[in-house]
Structure formats: structure tokens, C-alpha cells
Design a protein around this motif. Structure first.
Motif, PDB file in Angstrom:
ATOM      1  N   GLY A  34       0.813  -1.209   0.000  1.00 27.44           N
ATOM      2  CA  GLY A  34       0.000   0.000   0.000  1.00 27.44           C
ATOM      3  C   GLY A  34       0.847   1.259   0.000  1.00 27.44           C
ATOM      4  N   ASP A  35       1.931   1.267   0.780  1.00 24.85           N
ATOM      5  CA  ASP A  35       2.842   2.414   0.789  1.00 24.85           C
ATOM      6  C   ASP A  35       3.463   2.622  -0.588  1.00 24.85           C
ATOM      7  OD1 ASP A  35       2.314   2.869   3.447  1.00 24.85           O
ATOM      8  OD2 ASP A  35       4.136   1.871   4.177  1.00 24.85           O
ATOM      9  N   THR A  37       2.283   1.686  -3.507  1.00 24.86           N
ATOM     10  CA  THR A  37       1.274   2.163  -4.445  1.00 24.86           C
ATOM     11  C   THR A  37       0.988   3.646  -4.227  1.00 24.86           C
ATOM     12  OG1 THR A  37       0.246  -0.013  -4.642  1.00 24.86           O
ATOM     13  CG2 THR A  37      -1.129   1.878  -5.170  1.00 24.86           C
ATOM     14  N   ALA A  38       0.915   4.064  -2.977  1.00 21.12           N
ATOM     15  CA  ALA A  38       0.698   5.488  -2.691  1.00 21.12           C
ATOM     16  C   ALA A  38       1.835   6.336  -3.218  1.00 21.12           C
ATOM     17  CB  ALA A  38       0.530   5.692  -1.190  1.00 21.12           C
ATOM     18  N   GLY A  41       1.788   5.197  -7.518  1.00 22.43           N
ATOM     19  CA  GLY A  41       0.522   5.098  -8.226  1.00 22.43           C
ATOM     20  C   GLY A  41       0.304   3.799  -8.966  1.00 22.43           C
ATOM     21  N   ARG A  63      -5.519  -1.704   2.350  1.00 23.69           N
ATOM     22  CA  ARG A  63      -4.931  -0.497   1.758  1.00 23.69           C
ATOM     23  C   ARG A  63      -5.352  -0.369   0.295  1.00 23.69           C
ATOM     24  NH1 ARG A  63      -0.288   1.350   4.372  1.00 23.69           N
ATOM     25  NH2 ARG A  63      -0.358   3.016   2.799  1.00 23.69           N
ATOM     26  N   SER A  64      -5.459   0.848  -0.133  1.00 24.19           N
ATOM     27  CA  SER A  64      -5.825   1.133  -1.513  1.00 24.19           C
ATOM     28  C   SER A  64      -4.759   0.611  -2.470  1.00 24.19           C
ATOM     29  CB  SER A  64      -5.993   2.644  -1.697  1.00 24.19           C
ATOM     30  OG  SER A  64      -6.577   2.946  -2.934  1.00 24.19           O
ATOM     31  N   ARG A 106     -11.473   9.389   1.037  1.00 24.44           N
ATOM     32  CA  ARG A 106     -10.536   8.476   1.711  1.00 24.44           C
ATOM     33  C   ARG A 106     -11.063   7.054   1.494  1.00 24.44           C
ATOM     34  NH1 ARG A 106      -6.670   7.842   5.726  1.00 24.44           N
ATOM     35  NH2 ARG A 106      -7.096   6.224   7.292  1.00 24.44           N
TER      36      ARG A 106
END
Length: 542
Positions: A34-35, A37-38, A41, A63-64, A106
Motif C-alpha cells: 500500500g505504501d 502504491t501510494a 501510483g 490499503r488502496s 478516503r
């Protein structure tokens, strides 16, 4: 750690032997991906080989941009449990508004959950906990949930809310809502909260199966009563069986339900009402091409809606109460439902009326329907016991009986003699000598709460109701359009007594009733205990 686009779970500490707790390693991996990807992207995927992965005492905070893909149902299984946290729900993945501040700004985006099983049997909370789900995510954008098998969860199996540009496909849920007594929130196979993204939520639920779940098989529920009911949701080619309700619309606008089967659901096959948390019924929906059959309660139960709603080309048959029941629950919308349309449906062999109107309707249209052989609950009261009486897990047989086949459909069977504790069960259907019974609750394999009664046990069944009709109005009906329907007994003696009955408490005002075939009913084509006012009745056979 380096964050690849695709990570093999075994290479990052997950064991999958059913013994080691794999939650910490999975949480660490999800956070790392997730980190990453943040930062760049680029969405990541966790590949989980075949194995049984224990998730204990805490859920995995998702996580996104992180997807979870297994090796297939029955190959990759996540086993949820909470031995060290008896008050804590343990979904596999969660991200919610109340716990984590999820919202439109969010949210979880670009995730796939595919090809694995979730076993929730070992989660047991001290009191029923609505969050004890299999999956519990809120505010998902561009999600895909495919080829999942979720079973035996304490609350809802697939319990994800506010799904935008998302597809839920090939999800099988069985025996979820295990701790739900049947009347609490959640407890469904697939339960989806709606309204969080505003007036349009683009969601497709397709080719899913929900069987033996505590409340709903599949349901949509508006989560705030001041939100606009959303459009854009479709349920297609799904199967619901042995749930409390099959498919329910508790707050959507324009829900499209197509090509689904709703069988053996205890209260209703398809439901629109104020059952949800906001007491807001759906409106503007279309149900087409569905088979709604052999539900111990009603086929279609619709109420607490301002309308419109349309039912087109469905088979509504062999249900234990009404084929279609218009009603309003207390606490929900009580205004007349406007523009309810029943068109080209085959409504037959239901235990009571084919169509029953117990709540006000304004400008309904019933046309081109075949409403035949309803009122099957025509057998008189009976009782028995002694020699020849035998109970199975889902049956009672009396070898000396000679019952009208189907004549006890939907009745409540009472078993137990003098000095014995009486128990009841619902009759799904019957032959001349055998009653088929509904399970004591969804997902159960018996009709009896405390063991199968012994041979020779005493039993009784109540009398049949009268009259039994194709179409009953027992509330205010204004300006109806009733045209081109075939409303007849269709060769079943002692079933449909009348084609149309206007009950004493009803009012029938204006409208048009024409071109219908009302012939062949057991007593007379019509019965007016309250005379219709105005309108046109003409060119009706019988």
C-alpha cells in the motif's frame, strides 16, 4: 522492503499450514504494498498459493491499490478465528467509516479480491456483532470481487458498502449470519450498503449464489435516511435459496434485477420494505425474467415504497402465502404506492391469493398476467397420531392420511400431544400422505428445534382460509388499469374461489377493468363486499 508489482505470499512470511497465525505477515505485506502504491501510483497484487491461512484475533486493515488473489476456491482458504479476543469481530479485510475514517475522499481504489475461500466458522463473539463479516470494506472505487466462497461467518459474509464502478461476480455465500437471530442487522450472504457516493452508484452483482444465510441472500440497504437513494445498481443471473429473504431492496432507486432465481426463502423471495436501518424502501426498480418459486412465505412482498416498481415476465409459483403481496410495515413510508406494474407474469399455484393488496395503490397496472390455480391451501383442518405417523428431519408422514396434494401448503404444523412440549414447523408442500417441512431456520438441516419427534407423535393442522382468489383488494385502490389478464382456477378444484375479490375494508375507485378472462373459478368470477366506485368494467369473460 522492495515492493514488487506482484508478491508471492510465501516469500513474505505467510505459511498457510492452518496452524501458524498468518495475519501479522499479511498485514505487513499489505502495508508495504500500500505504501508503494501510494508513492508511485502503481497497484500491487498479493498472490496466495494453495493452503489454509489462519487469521486470528484481528482483521487485516486493507490499503488502496492492493489486490488479493488466491489459487481458487478450496485451494486457498483464509480461516478466521478470535480465540484470544472474544469481543472482537475478525473479518479478513476491513476499512470502514467508523473505525478508519473511510469516505469519498478516503477510499479503497483499484483492488481485486479473487479465487479464494473465507471460512468464518471459528469466529464467535460474546454478543452478536454486525461487523463479524468475511469481508468488510466501505467506499471502494474500481473494485472487483470474483470467484469467492464465503461461509459460516457470524454476521454477513460479503459485507462491503458504497461500491463505485465495481463488479461482484461469482461469489458464493453459505450459512453466513450464523449468530444473527434473524431479526438483527446484517447476517446476510451478500449485504451492500448504498448511498455513500451520492445519487449514482455504478455496481453490478452478477452470477452470485447465496444459500442458507441468516437474513438476506442478497440485499441493498440505504445507510442514511437523508441520503438520496442511488441509481445504477444491477443484480443479474443470481441464485438465492433457503435464506430468510432472497433478494431485498431496502433503499435503492431503479434497481434492475434480471434472470435470477429465488427459491425456498423463508419469508419472501423478493422483498421491498422498511426492514433496513433507515426504514426506507426501494423505488423505481424493475424485476424481470426471474423464477420466484416455493418460498415458504410470499413470492414477492412489496411495501413502504412511493413507487414506481415493475415486475415483468416472471414466474411466481408454489409459494406458501401470496404470490404478490402489497403491504406496508409500521415505521416506513405509508403513502400510496404509485405506478406499480405487473405485466406478463405467470402467477400460479401459490397457497393463498395470487395478488393481495393490503396497502394503498394509486394507478397500478396489471396486464397480460396469467393468474391461475392459486389458493392451493384448500385442505380442511386435520389431526392425527399413533400408528403410521413418522417424522423425518424435514418431513412428517401419516400413512393413513388422504390429504389434498398441496392443500396444506404454507400452514403451520403443530406437533405434540397432551403433557408434551408442542413444537411448530411450516409446511412447504404435501402429497396425500407426506408433509414436506421448511428448515427451522435458514441453513439448518432439520425442521425441529429440539430433535426429531418420535414415531406416533400427535399432530394437527389448521383449517383453510376462505375466500381464496386470483386478485384481492383489501385496501384503497385508485384508478387501476386491469387488462388482458387470465385469472382462473385452471383445472384445480377447490383452489381459486374467485378471480377478483374487493374485501369489505377496501375501496376501488375509478380506473378500467376490461378484456380479462375471469371464467372457470370455483365459486364466481367476482365478489364485491365493497362495491367499486366509478371506472369501467367491461368485456370481461366470466
Amino acid at each position: 522492503m522492495t515492493a514488487p508489482l506482484t508478491a508471492d505470499a510465501h516469500e513474505y512470511g505467510l505459511v498457510g499450514d492452518g496452524v501458524a497465525d498468518d495475519r501479522p505477515a499479511l498485514q505487513k505485506l499489505v502495508d508495504a504494498l500500500g505504501d508503494a502504491t501510494a508513492a508511485d501510483g502503481r497497484p500491487r497484487t498479493v498472490r496466495v498459493p494453495a493452503g489454509r491461512y489462519a487469521i486470528r484475533d484481528q482483521p487485516v486493515l486493507w490499503r488502496s491499490g492492493v489486490s488479493l488473489v488466491g489459487a481458487g476456491r478450496g485451494a486457498t482458504c483464509f480461516e478466521l478465528s478470535n480465540p484470544g479476543a472474544p469481543t472482537r469481530p475478525v473479518p479478513l479485510a476491513w476499512f470502514t467509516t467508523a473505525q478508519h475514517g473511510a469516505g469519498r475522499d478516503r477510499h479503497i481504489a483499484d483492488v481485486t479480491f479473487a479465487h479464494f475461500e473465507i471460512d468464518g466458522l471459528r469466529v464467535e463473539t460474546e454478543e452478536y456483532e454486525v461487523l463479524a463479516k468475511g469481508l468488510g470494506l466501505q467506499y471502494v472505487l474500481r473494485g472487483r470481487f470474483t470467484d469467492l466462497y464465503i461461509h459460516d461467518t457470524a454476521a454477513t459474509g460479503f459485507g462491503c458498502d458504497f461500491l463505485q464502478d465495481t463488479v461482484v461476480e461469482g461469489v458464493l455465500t453459505e450459512r453466513c449470519g450464523r449468530q444473527d437471530p434473524g431479526e438483527a442487522m446484517g447476517g446476510a450472504g451478500i449485504g451492500i450498503g448504498v448511498g455513500g457516493w451520492g445519487p449514482v452508484e455504478r455496481l453490478a452483482v452478477t452470477d452470485c449464489t447465496a444459500r442458507g444465510n441468516g437474513t438476506n441472500g442478497i440485499f441493498l440497504e440505504l445507510q442514511q435516511d437523508d441520503w438520496v437513494p442511488p441509481r445504477g445498481i444491477r443484480i443479474t443471473a443470481c441464485h438465492t435459496e433457503d435464506n430468510r429473504y432472497g433478494i431485498s431492496d431496502w433503499g435503492a432507486d431503479g434497481l434492475v434485477v434480471t434472470g435470477c432465481t429465488m427459491l425456498g426463502n423463508h419469508v419472501a423471495g423478493f422483498d421491498v420494505s422498511a426492514q433496513g436501518t433507515t426504514s426506507v424502501g426501494g423505488r423505481g426498480g424493475i424485476v424481470t425474467g426471474c423464477v420466484i418459486d416455493a418460498n415458504p412465505g410470499d413470492g414477492i412482498a412489496l411495501g413502504n415504497t412511493p413507487g414506481p416498481y415493475g415486475f415483468h415476465g416472471n414466474r411466481v409459483s408454489n409459494n406458501g402465502r401470496y404470490g404478490y403481496w402489497e403491504h406496508n410495515l409500521a415505521g416506513g413510508d405509508q403513502e400510496p404506492a404509485t405506478d406499480i406494474v405487473l405485466e406478463s407474469n405467470d402467477i400460479h399455484d401459490n397457497a393463498l391469493d395470487g395478488i393481495r393488496v393490503d396497502a394503498p395503490l394509486h394507478e397500478p397496472a396489471f396486464f397480460g398476467n396469467r393468474i391461475r390455480g392459486n389458493g392451493r391451501r384448500a385442505a380442511p383442518a386435520t389431526r392425527g397420531g399413533g400408528e403410521g405417523v413418522h417424522c423425518g428431519s424435514l418431513s412428517l408422514t401419516d400413512q393413513r392420511a388422504d390429504w389434498l396434494p398441496g392443500g396444506h401448503r404454507g400452514k403451520e404444523l403443530t406437533v405434540g400431544g397432551p403433557g408434551e412440549t408442542e413444537v411448530t414447523a411450516v409446511v412447504v408442500d404435501n402429497t396425500a400422505t407426506e408433509l414436506t417441512l421448511a428448515p427451522v431456520r435458514p441453513g439448518a438441516d432439520t425442521a425441529w428445534p429440539d430433535g426429531t419427534p418420535g414415531p406416533g407423535t400427535a399432530y394437527r393442522l389448521p383449517d383453510c382460509p376462505t375466500p381464496r382468489t386470483g386478485l384481492t383488494a383489501a385496501a384503497a385502490v385508485t384508478h387501476p388499469y386491469v387488462h388482458g389478464n387470465r385469472v382462473r382456477d385452471d383445472g384445480h378444484p377447490r383452489t381459486q374461489i374467485h378471480a377478483v375479490w374487493i374485501a369489505p375494508e377496501a375501496t376501488w375507485t375509478g380506473g378500467r377493468v376490461s378484456g380479462n378472462d375471469f371464467s372457470g373459478n370455483a365459486s364466481a368470477s367476482t365478489r364485491f363486499d365493497s362495491a367499486p366506485s366509478g371506472g369501467r368494467w367491461r368485456d370481461n369473460a366470466g
